[in-house]
Design a protein around this motif. Structure first.
Motif, PDB file in Angstrom:
ATOM      1  N   PRO A  53     -14.125 106.613 146.157  1.00  0.00           N
ATOM      2  CA  PRO A  53     -14.608 107.811 146.869  1.00  0.00           C
ATOM      3  C   PRO A  53     -14.456 107.700 148.381  1.00  0.00           C
ATOM      4  CG  PRO A  53     -16.204 107.079 145.230  1.00  0.00           C
ATOM      5  CD  PRO A  53     -15.176 105.993 145.341  1.00  0.00           C
ATOM      6  N   TYR A 104     -11.614 110.954 140.276  1.00  0.00           N
ATOM      7  CA  TYR A 104     -11.727 110.878 141.725  1.00  0.00           C
ATOM      8  C   TYR A 104     -12.901 111.748 142.135  1.00  0.00           C
ATOM      9  CZ  TYR A 104      -9.303 115.359 141.231  1.00  0.00           C
ATOM     10  OH  TYR A 104      -8.954 116.632 140.850  1.00  0.00           O
ATOM     11  N   LYS A 105     -13.383 111.540 143.342  1.00  0.00           N
ATOM     12  CA  LYS A 105     -14.547 112.277 143.795  1.00  0.00           C
ATOM     13  C   LYS A 105     -14.142 113.355 144.797  1.00  0.00           C
ATOM     14  CE  LYS A 105     -19.437 111.358 144.592  1.00  0.00           C
ATOM     15  NZ  LYS A 105     -20.448 110.331 144.935  1.00  0.00           N
ATOM     16  N   ARG A 106     -14.655 114.549 144.584  1.00  0.00           N
ATOM     17  CA  ARG A 106     -14.428 115.659 145.506  1.00  0.00           C
ATOM     18  C   ARG A 106     -15.789 116.231 145.863  1.00  0.00           C
ATOM     19  NH1 ARG A 106      -9.998 119.753 143.734  1.00  0.00           N
ATOM     20  NH2 ARG A 106      -8.706 117.988 144.451  1.00  0.00           N
ATOM     21  N   GLY A 107     -16.134 116.111 147.149  1.00  0.00           N
ATOM     22  CA  GLY A 107     -17.478 116.505 147.549  1.00  0.00           C
ATOM     23  C   GLY A 107     -18.485 115.553 146.929  1.00  0.00           C
ATOM     24  N   TRP A 138     -17.795 114.011 140.727  1.00  0.00           N
ATOM     25  CA  TRP A 138     -16.659 113.300 140.175  1.00  0.00           C
ATOM     26  C   TRP A 138     -15.818 114.280 139.364  1.00  0.00           C
ATOM     27  CZ3 TRP A 138     -14.530 108.710 141.045  1.00  0.00           C
ATOM     28  CH2 TRP A 138     -15.299 107.709 141.677  1.00  0.00           C
ATOM     29  N   LYS A 139     -14.523 114.243 139.581  1.00  0.00           N
ATOM     30  CA  LYS A 139     -13.590 115.061 138.832  1.00  0.00           C
ATOM     31  C   LYS A 139     -12.865 114.178 137.820  1.00  0.00           C
ATOM     32  CE  LYS A 139     -14.435 118.672 141.418  1.00  0.00           C
ATOM     33  NZ  LYS A 139     -15.138 119.866 140.865  1.00  0.00           N
TER      34      LYS A 139
END
Length: 238
Positions: free
Chosen positions: A147, A227-230, A233-234
């Motif tokens: 992240p 992966y982390k967005r904001g 976790w996506k």
């Protein structure tokens, strides 16, 4: 010395390509995986149990494997690849997993063959065993990106391979390196009780599911990608 003010802020650090290799022994009643315990003196994750692996070096992309990656595995590696995707870079990532496994636990994924020239000290040690890398048995299990905000960020590809592909399963060598891990062959259930990084626990769960397949090392199947967005976790499938 670099001025602290000139160092990149953790939130702007771009992930570096990295590779990990999960070796699975199936010569008993229960599959066992190779875990390595990091030395307590290591600055990064001291005392943790991890799979052998590390970042990709420039020299990894210049090594030629005696037997290349299966085409379907190479395709998975280039899928959603950051920067300019290429099969050469995909091969370099897989070779990094082989090199790091040799550096950290002294195990060889390779076959006897003519030794090429290289400027890489790590690869010279590998070639000194009389082997060249063999990528035929590698399968891609997962991919995860550290992240944003962490001081070290990696875009890590997690490979798995049957330990039967090892040239020296019962006779590891001792490379000249300070990266050596203390190796342990453990069942997945036993591994889940160890002191693990969070992502390692996640990958163990995926490995357990993969090994339920009658032919886990057959043709390449779907690969989990997280992966982390904001704040979230996506999770995607490659």
């Amino acid at each position: 010395m670099q001025n602290i003010a000139d160092r990149p802020h953790p939130s702007t650090i771009r992930p570096r390509d990295a590779a990990t290799l999960i070796l699975v022994r199936r010569d008993g009643d229960t599959p066992r995986v190779l875990m390595g315990k990091r030395h307590e003196a290591h600055k990064f994750m001291p005392g943790k149990f991890v799979f052998p692996g590390g970042r990709v070096d420039a020299g990894d992309c210049r090594i030629v494997a005696q037997h290349p990656l299966p085409a379907d595995v190479s395709t998975k590696l280039t899928c959603a690849m950051k920067g300019k995707p290429s099969t050469a870079r995909a091969t370099g990532i897989a070779l990094a997993a082989v090199r790091e496994t040799f550096e950290e636990v002294g195990l060889i994924i390779g076959q006897p063959g003519p030794v090429p020239r290289t400027r890489s000290a790590a690869w010279r040690q590998f070639f000194a065993t009389g082997h060249v890398p063999d990528l035929r048995g590698l399968r891609m299990l997962a991919r995860a990106i550290t992240p944003p905000g962490r001081p070290r960020r990696f875009d890590t590809r997690f490979f798995m391979a049957d330990a039967a592909a090892l040239a020296n399963m019962d006779a590891p060598v001792k490379p000249e390196t300070d990266e050596l891990l203390t190796p342990h062959w453990v069942s997945i259930e036993e591994a889940q009780q160890l002191d693990l990084p969070w992502i390692t626990g996640q990958i163990l769960g995926r490995l357990g599911s993969a090994l339920e397949n009658p032919d886990p090392f057959g043709a390449q199947r779907s690969v989990s990608y997280q992966y982390k967005r904001g704040r979230d976790w996506k999770y995607e499938t490659l």
